[in-house]
Enzyme design. Structure first.
Site, PDB file in Angstrom:
ATOM      1  N   ALA A 185       0.863  -1.180   0.000  1.00 50.05           N
ATOM      2  CA  ALA A 185       0.000   0.000   0.000  1.00 50.05           C
ATOM      3  C   ALA A 185       0.897   1.225   0.000  1.00 50.05           C
ATOM      4  O   ALA A 185       2.107   1.117   0.205  1.00 50.05           O
ATOM      5  CB  ALA A 185      -0.890  -0.002   1.245  1.00 50.05           C
TER       6      ALA A 185
ATOM      7  N   GLU B  13      -0.686   2.567   7.074  1.00 46.09           N
ATOM      8  CA  GLU B  13      -0.740   3.689   6.128  1.00 46.09           C
ATOM      9  C   GLU B  13      -1.271   4.954   6.797  1.00 46.09           C
ATOM     10  O   GLU B  13      -0.802   6.055   6.528  1.00 46.09           O
ATOM     11  CB  GLU B  13      -1.601   3.322   4.913  1.00 46.09           C
TER      12      GLU B  13
ATOM     13  N   HIS C  14       1.161   6.849   8.773  1.00 49.50           N
ATOM     14  CA  HIS C  14       1.990   7.697   7.904  1.00 49.50           C
ATOM     15  C   HIS C  14       1.379   9.080   7.675  1.00 49.50           C
ATOM     16  O   HIS C  14       2.092   9.992   7.269  1.00 49.50           O
ATOM     17  CB  HIS C  14       2.156   7.046   6.533  1.00 49.50           C
TER      18      HIS C  14
HETATM   19 ZN   LIG Z   1       4.980   2.367   5.237  1.00 53.77          ZN
END
Ligand SMILES: [Zn+2]
Length: 767
Positions: free
Chosen positions: A228, A263, A266
């Site tokens: 991803a 994700e 992040h």
């Molecule tokens: Zn990552």
């Protein structure tokens, strides 16, 4: 793709350099006047500009859209009779320059205004930000997006295609939409959307820094290189990493949750605060890898996220980090060619997250997150390096954080502790003089080291397993597993270890036992009497559990029993136990594979293929046409394990003709290597088609090949061929490290087989 880019800014020197790769430039204007420019490799230079001036640069150009899964790329899939097309982007690490001219480095943050047109007015167009304006014409749709916050180029993204979406609003008011191609079902997007909403709100509170964007899109793509990608506000996924529902297998629900949590971590670590340069990639990835576990555990404790961490992050780090020439977590990166080598999953993800977990436990959770909240407050919308993090955490720690963490992050390897003394642990059995800071030796899972107990201490623990905590038990199995890969412990000692744990019902214990069994397989040549003895030995150990659990889920049983069953069936399958095979065949042979209990589907399908090899051909038919990626993975596991040489060999050609999607090729190939019936041919195939493979896989995936191939070499002949072939590639920058590591791994394994096999045979013949 015809395109136009306008860059507004202030000159600092008398020339301007922009990254630009694969794009064809029509003209460049500065303040509306056409200017000359020079083209270099991957860049353009405009000379004779005035320094210290506000200017506007306009570039007209075209960029290719290829199915290469990087830059702007084309993804296609079959939807009934129709072939659907998606245009998507993947800019990390340095592919934004294939879409538009820019300063394509993480520290060069800017705001972006994006306008995108498509000739198909029914298409959906997505990007990082919400839509500002939309214009529909009979044969064209144009969407203008809101301006982004200040951000790095590698996090920009857009996608155009025919999508379905499931939209909800998080408790904190962020609009979350999970999208996929129209071959998927809306009901399979709800799980991702709901989990994303919960995890985003959780991070808001945890970091005391609200998610800065008004919306969050998740998009599953049929072709995707990595797992991803954390584009800010538009995270893209492989389908298997996002598509799930409440009926999906435990592993699938756990995996999807972890990837989403990774994700979305992040959105702060990486997107809001970005590493200055790629050397500090760990500031992104090690954190996201730890936070995925931390957050998933808090939000969905039933998904046992820490168990996943123990068996994946910790074990993969131990596995790889004991090899000579392995890279440290923090690596020097001089130019973009070094970037491809950076993403070593076991190190920058696995080991890095394990070191951060060690720091969090050493500081205390509350102190750790207070420090992080300060870090985000101070550095939001800008860039950082390691020292910025240490500065933020230091006021909350009772020790020098930088002094503690730096040697762990900048040195490769880890120590083994014997009688309180540490030595670097290397697979060869050697050591060097690296030293690692250990604040307090703990026998739970906190520290990245092995503990080498004396025989008396070991016996004491094995005789009193009930007195050990869960983490102490897990550590004991992990420590013994790795010590036995060297001369620090004999391989045969793993057998009484398995016996000591044989009554345990905790699934993670059996996951670790299964890993040890997989290691021990190297000692048993295919079809040998020794192998049959060992199969029988393992069958006898698993049999009482098999009798209790059977081959189907029972109403009202515990979650642990449900999770344990596939591991026990896996051992019965390995042992080729007749009673087990007949039971599976009788119960499941006439059930359509897609309808099987998803927790057991992989192992049932494998067992059925073992019994009826021709079934693998039918499975391959389903594999190559189904949009259900979890089903495809189970089928791949089963059909590649077929014990029929001619059928198995046939799969090699599907790696080349597109039947196996390019994104899955290396995974499919790895599965074929597991099958001893065609292993030699599978090696030959890679040697013969190497140039083609290199071209198709690209710099990021190709190092996986020597790595995977080395993993299954356990005889001198295969080792010799491997070395002969890769000696021709040792000097290639992309491959050099992995080839060196592979040699060391193979040598250590062959030496281990030589030194330890006799005692193992003796032990199992006595049983
Ligand atoms: Zn990552």
């Amino acid at each position: 793709m015809a395109a136009h880019t306008q860059i507004v800014g202030k000159t600092k020197a008398d020339f301007i350099k922009l990254h630009a790769s694969k794009i064809r430039i029509e003209n460049i204007k500065i303040d509306d006047k056409e200017v000359d420019f020079e083209r270099g490799t991957g860049e353009i230079t405009i000379n004779k500009v005035k320094p210290d001036q506000k200017i506007v640069i306009d570039v007209d150009y075209s960029a290719p859209i290829e199915p290469d899964m990087q830059g702007v790329y084309l993804s296609t899939y079959q939807n009934g009779e129709k072939i659907e097309k998606i245009v998507a982007t993947q800019f990390e690490s340095h592919y934004a320059r294939e879409c538009f001219p820019c300063v394509d480095e993480p520290a060069a943050k800017a705001t972006f205004d994006l306008t995108i047109s498509t000739p198909i007015p029914t298409d959906t167009i997505l990007a990082n930000m919400p839509i500002k304006n939309e214009k529909l014409e009979p044969d064209k749709k144009t969407v203008e997006f809101e301006r982004t916050p200040k951000m790095s180029t590698y996090l920009l993204a857009f996608a155009v295609g025919n999508f379905i979406g499931c939209q909800i609003t998080s408790q904190h008011g962020v609009q979350i939409t999970a999208y996929a191609g129209v071959h998927q079902k809306i009901s399979d997007l709800e799980y991702a959307a709901h989990f994303a909403a919960d995890v985003l709100d959780f991070y808001d509170d945890c970091y005391k820094t609200p998610f800065p964007l008004p919306k969050m899109d998740l998009l599953a793509l049929p072709d995707f290189e990595a797992g991803a990608m954390e584009n800010w506000g538009l995270v893209t996924f492989r389908e298997i990493a996002m598509i799930a529902n409440e009926k999906s297998s435990f592993d699938q629900r756990q995996y999807v949750a972890l990837v989403i949590a990774h994700e979305l971590a992040h959105m702060w670590f990486g997107d809001l605060v970005t590493m200055k340069w790629w050397d500090d990639l760990w500031l992104n990835e090690s954190f996201a890898n730890m936070m995925e576990v931390y957050a998933t555990d808090k939000i969905r404790p039933e998904l046992s996220a820490w168990d996943y961490f123990y068996t994946t992050a910790i074990m993969s780090a131990f596995n790889r980090d004991c090899l000579p020439n392995v890279q440290p977590v923090r690596v020097e990166v001089k130019n973009v060619e070094d970037i491809s080598n950076l993403f070593d999953g076991a190190i920058v993800y696995g080991k890095g997250s394990r070191l951060l977990m060690m720091l969090m436990r050493t500081m205390g959770e509350k102190n750790f997150f207070n420090g992080l909240a300060d870090y985000f407050e101070k550095h939001k919308y800008s860039n950082t390096e390691a020292d910025d993090l240490w500065d933020a955490l230091s006021p909350y720690a009772k020790f020098d954080v930088k002094e503690y963490m730096t040697p762990w992050l900048t040195q490769p390897g880890y120590p083994v502790i014997t009688d309180g003394e540490q030595e670097r642990f290397l697979i060869s059995g050697d050591t060097d003089d690296s030293k690692y800071p250990i604040r307090k030796l703990r026998d739970d899972l906190t520290g990245h080291y092995l503990i080498n107990l004396s025989q008396t201490e070991l016996d004491e623990k094995l005789n009193n397993l009930d007195e050990l905590s869960r983490e102490q038990k897990i550590r004991l199995l992990i420590d013994r597993r790795y010590l036995a890969k060297t001369n620090r412990a004999e391989s045969v000692s793993l057998l009484p270890l398995i016996e000591a744990f044989a009554d345990e019902r905790d699934p993670i214990i059996w996951e670790l036992i299964s890993a040890i069994v997989a290691d021990l397989k190297i000692f048993f040549p295919p079809k040998s009497d020794e192998k049959h003895r060992f199969m029988r030995y393992m069958r006898d150990i698993a049999y009482p559990h098999y009798c209790r659990l059977g081959i189907e889920a029972k109403a009202g049983e515990s979650e642990d029993d449900k999770k344990l069953r596939p591991f026990i069936m896996g051992i019965m399958h390995y042992a080729a136990d007749e009673e087990y095979i007949e039971a599976v065949d009788g119960k499941y042979n006439n059930v359509f594979v897609a309808k099987l209990d998803q927790d057991l589907r992989g192992i049932i399908a494998s067992t059925l293929v073992r019994k009826h090899p021709e079934l693998s051909i039918k499975y391959f038919g389903i594999y190559s046409t189904s949009p259900d990626s979890a089903l495809k993975r189970d089928l791949m596991d089963a059909l590649t394990a077929v014990r029929d040489h001619d059928i198995a060999i046939g799969y090699l050609k599907y790696l080349m003709d597109g039947t196996v999607r390019p994104q899955d090729r290396h995974i499919f190939y790895l599965r074929l290597l597991r099958n001893y019936m065609i292993r030699s041919e599978a090696y030959e195939w890679a040697y013969k088609n190497w140039d083609w493979l290199y071209k198709e896989e690209g710099d990021k995936t190709i190092p996986d090949y020597p790595r995977y191939m080395a993993y299954y070499i356990n005889n001198k002949e295969d080792a010799k061929k491997f070395k002969k072939f890769f000696s021709l590639h040792e000097k290639e920058k992309i491959l050099a490290r992995d080839i060196k590591i592979a040699y060391a791994e193979i040598d250590a394994r062959l030496a281990l087989i030589d030194s330890d096999k006799d005692k193992i045979y003796e032990y199992i013949y006595k049983k």
